[in-house]
Design a protein around this motif. Structure first.
Motif, PDB file in Angstrom:
ATOM      1  N   TYR A  91       0.821  -1.220   0.000  1.00  0.00           N
ATOM      2  CA  TYR A  91       0.000   0.000   0.000  1.00  0.00           C
ATOM      3  C   TYR A  91       0.852   1.265   0.000  1.00  0.00           C
ATOM      4  O   TYR A  91       0.682   2.154  -0.844  1.00  0.00           O
ATOM      5  CB  TYR A  91      -0.940  -0.011   1.212  1.00  0.00           C
ATOM      6  CG  TYR A  91      -1.646   1.302   1.445  1.00  0.00           C
ATOM      7  CD1 TYR A  91      -2.740   1.676   0.672  1.00  0.00           C
ATOM      8  CD2 TYR A  91      -1.214   2.174   2.434  1.00  0.00           C
ATOM      9  CE1 TYR A  91      -3.378   2.881   0.878  1.00  0.00           C
ATOM     10  CE2 TYR A  91      -1.849   3.390   2.647  1.00  0.00           C
ATOM     11  CZ  TYR A  91      -2.930   3.738   1.869  1.00  0.00           C
ATOM     12  OH  TYR A  91      -3.551   4.943   2.065  1.00  0.00           O
ATOM     13  N   ASN A  94       3.615   1.555  -3.080  1.00  0.00           N
ATOM     14  CA  ASN A  94       3.033   1.850  -4.386  1.00  0.00           C
ATOM     15  C   ASN A  94       2.779   3.341  -4.575  1.00  0.00           C
ATOM     16  O   ASN A  94       2.952   3.877  -5.672  1.00  0.00           O
ATOM     17  CB  ASN A  94       1.723   1.074  -4.569  1.00  0.00           C
ATOM     18  CG  ASN A  94       1.947  -0.412  -4.758  1.00  0.00           C
ATOM     19  OD1 ASN A  94       3.019  -0.840  -5.171  1.00  0.00           O
ATOM     20  ND2 ASN A  94       0.947  -1.212  -4.433  1.00  0.00           N
ATOM     21  N   VAL A  95       2.364   4.019  -3.507  1.00  0.00           N
ATOM     22  CA  VAL A  95       2.138   5.467  -3.596  1.00  0.00           C
ATOM     23  C   VAL A  95       3.464   6.200  -3.720  1.00  0.00           C
ATOM     24  O   VAL A  95       3.602   7.147  -4.510  1.00  0.00           O
ATOM     25  CB  VAL A  95       1.358   5.969  -2.360  1.00  0.00           C
ATOM     26  CG1 VAL A  95       1.209   7.488  -2.399  1.00  0.00           C
ATOM     27  CG2 VAL A  95      -0.012   5.322  -2.291  1.00  0.00           C
ATOM     28  N   THR A 170      -4.213   6.420  -2.965  1.00  0.00           N
ATOM     29  CA  THR A 170      -4.705   5.123  -3.418  1.00  0.00           C
ATOM     30  C   THR A 170      -6.218   5.168  -3.537  1.00  0.00           C
ATOM     31  O   THR A 170      -6.923   5.385  -2.552  1.00  0.00           O
ATOM     32  CB  THR A 170      -4.291   4.004  -2.450  1.00  0.00           C
ATOM     33  OG1 THR A 170      -2.875   4.031  -2.278  1.00  0.00           O
ATOM     34  CG2 THR A 170      -4.713   2.646  -2.987  1.00  0.00           C
ATOM     35  N   HIS A 178      -7.375  -1.901  -5.091  1.00  0.00           N
ATOM     36  CA  HIS A 178      -6.981  -0.533  -4.747  1.00  0.00           C
ATOM     37  C   HIS A 178      -5.957  -0.060  -5.771  1.00  0.00           C
ATOM     38  O   HIS A 178      -4.999  -0.769  -6.052  1.00  0.00           O
ATOM     39  CB  HIS A 178      -6.388  -0.482  -3.338  1.00  0.00           C
ATOM     40  CG  HIS A 178      -7.075  -1.379  -2.364  1.00  0.00           C
ATOM     41  ND1 HIS A 178      -6.448  -2.466  -1.799  1.00  0.00           N
ATOM     42  CD2 HIS A 178      -8.339  -1.376  -1.890  1.00  0.00           C
ATOM     43  CE1 HIS A 178      -7.284  -3.088  -0.998  1.00  0.00           C
ATOM     44  NE2 HIS A 178      -8.454  -2.453  -1.033  1.00  0.00           N
ATOM     45  N   PRO A 180      -3.242   2.873  -7.059  1.00  0.00           N
ATOM     46  CA  PRO A 180      -2.488   4.102  -6.801  1.00  0.00           C
ATOM     47  C   PRO A 180      -2.732   5.112  -7.927  1.00  0.00           C
ATOM     48  O   PRO A 180      -2.719   4.743  -9.107  1.00  0.00           O
ATOM     49  CB  PRO A 180      -1.030   3.636  -6.786  1.00  0.00           C
ATOM     50  CG  PRO A 180      -1.091   2.152  -6.642  1.00  0.00           C
ATOM     51  CD  PRO A 180      -2.375   1.713  -7.263  1.00  0.00           C
ATOM     52  N   SER A 237      -8.712   2.187   1.527  1.00  0.00           N
ATOM     53  CA  SER A 237      -7.735   1.339   0.833  1.00  0.00           C
ATOM     54  C   SER A 237      -6.697   0.787   1.803  1.00  0.00           C
ATOM     55  O   SER A 237      -6.285  -0.374   1.695  1.00  0.00           O
ATOM     56  CB  SER A 237      -7.032   2.141  -0.268  1.00  0.00           C
ATOM     57  OG  SER A 237      -7.952   2.586  -1.239  1.00  0.00           O
TER      58      SER A 237
END
Length: 287
Positions: A91, A94-95, A170, A178, A180, A237
């Motif tokens: 999570y 990825n951002v 996200t 979810h 990004p 998310s």
């Protein structure tokens, strides 16, 4: 081969970890239900706001307005929404990748407004300038928080401290999906209408007050709405990602416990066989 004592100790340790992951999964599930309800409740409003502003600007055409033109500064402000805690799979990473792997950006031109400690820590390690840290905002997102942040960013944009504003977060699709996203907030971009759409929507757009004054009022609300919508989706998310990660960890622990139980039984059987062999050999030697 590991001794029975080592196997038993390892199995006990994994069972303790499994209990923790089960508890974290349950907590994330409860939080997800509340966060998803909040995101779904507000999503229709923010989608409508986005479509409305896009429609207004596409009909008006090219209006000379400060919010529609790039600023004089080369600096780009990026709002990065991550979590304050880990154990959520990919999570947070990825951002962060949306910022660090953007092909056309120079690190020296980026100023980060970090919402969440994980994003702040990762980007600081990579040498990015952290302008503000708003860790508490992601715990209980409020429209007021988004409005205050929007005001500070618009002021910096108006004073040419920054030339563009982006939002990295996200997007929440469903419990297991979810995505990004990197969204450009300022200058406001809109899709040009096709010839057919222009014919269908050939009504004249009139402003009361004038178009510049109207955009002065509409755009700040538009920016605030997008930030708050991103916050609600990001929280949902995060909890969805953590629930999935803890579910996978629990399943993996179950497999490891089964494997260790099999190894323990084999070691125990081998130990018993060896003892019997030694007893029989001793008895034969005495006989």
């Amino acid at each position: 081969m590991a001794s029975m004592r080592d196997i038993k100790r390892r199995k006990s340790s994994i069972q303790g970890t499994q209990q923790i992951t089960k508890a974290m999964k349950l907590v994330s599930t409860v939080k997800l239900q509340r966060a998803r309800a909040n995101a779904e409740r507000s999503k229709s409003y923010f989608d409508c706001m986005f479509r409305t502003v896009n429609s207004i600007l596409s009909r008006v055409g090219h209006v000379e307005h400060k919010y529609l033109l790039p600023g004089n500064s080369q600096k780009k402000a990026v709002i990065v929404i991550t979590s304050n805690r880990g154990l959520a799979g990919g999570y947070n990473s990825n951002v962060v990748k949306l910022v660090t792997r953007h092909e056309s950006w120079n690190k020296e031109d980026i100023v980060v407004y970090a919402i969440g400690n994980k994003g702040r820590e990762a980007l600081a390690r990579n040498g990015y300038e952290i302008k503000e840290v708003l860790s508490e905002v992601v715990e209980e997102p409020a429209y007021t928080d988004a409005m205050l942040l929007s005001q500070r960013l618009l002021k910096a944009f108006a004073e040419d401290e920054i030339g563009e504003i982006y939002l990295a977060y996200t997007s929440f699709k469903n419990t297991v999906s979810h995505e990004p996203k990197l969204l450009k907030l300022l200058p406001v971009e809109f899709e040009e209408q096709s010839a057919e759409e222009a014919k269908e929507q050939n009504s004249i757009m009139n402003f009361e007050p004038e178009d510049v004054e109207a955009l002065d009022m509409i755009v700040p609300k538009y920016i605030t709405s997008l930030i708050y919508g991103a916050l609600t989706e990001a929280v949902a998310s995060e909890n969805g990602a953590r629930m999935q990660a803890m579910d996978s960890a629990t399943s993996n622990a179950e497999e490891m416990i089964s494997d260790l139980a099999l190894k323990y039984n084999r070691a125990r059987q081998g130990s018993i066989t060896q003892e019997l062999t030694e007893i029989i050999a001793g008895a034969e030697a005495l006989g």
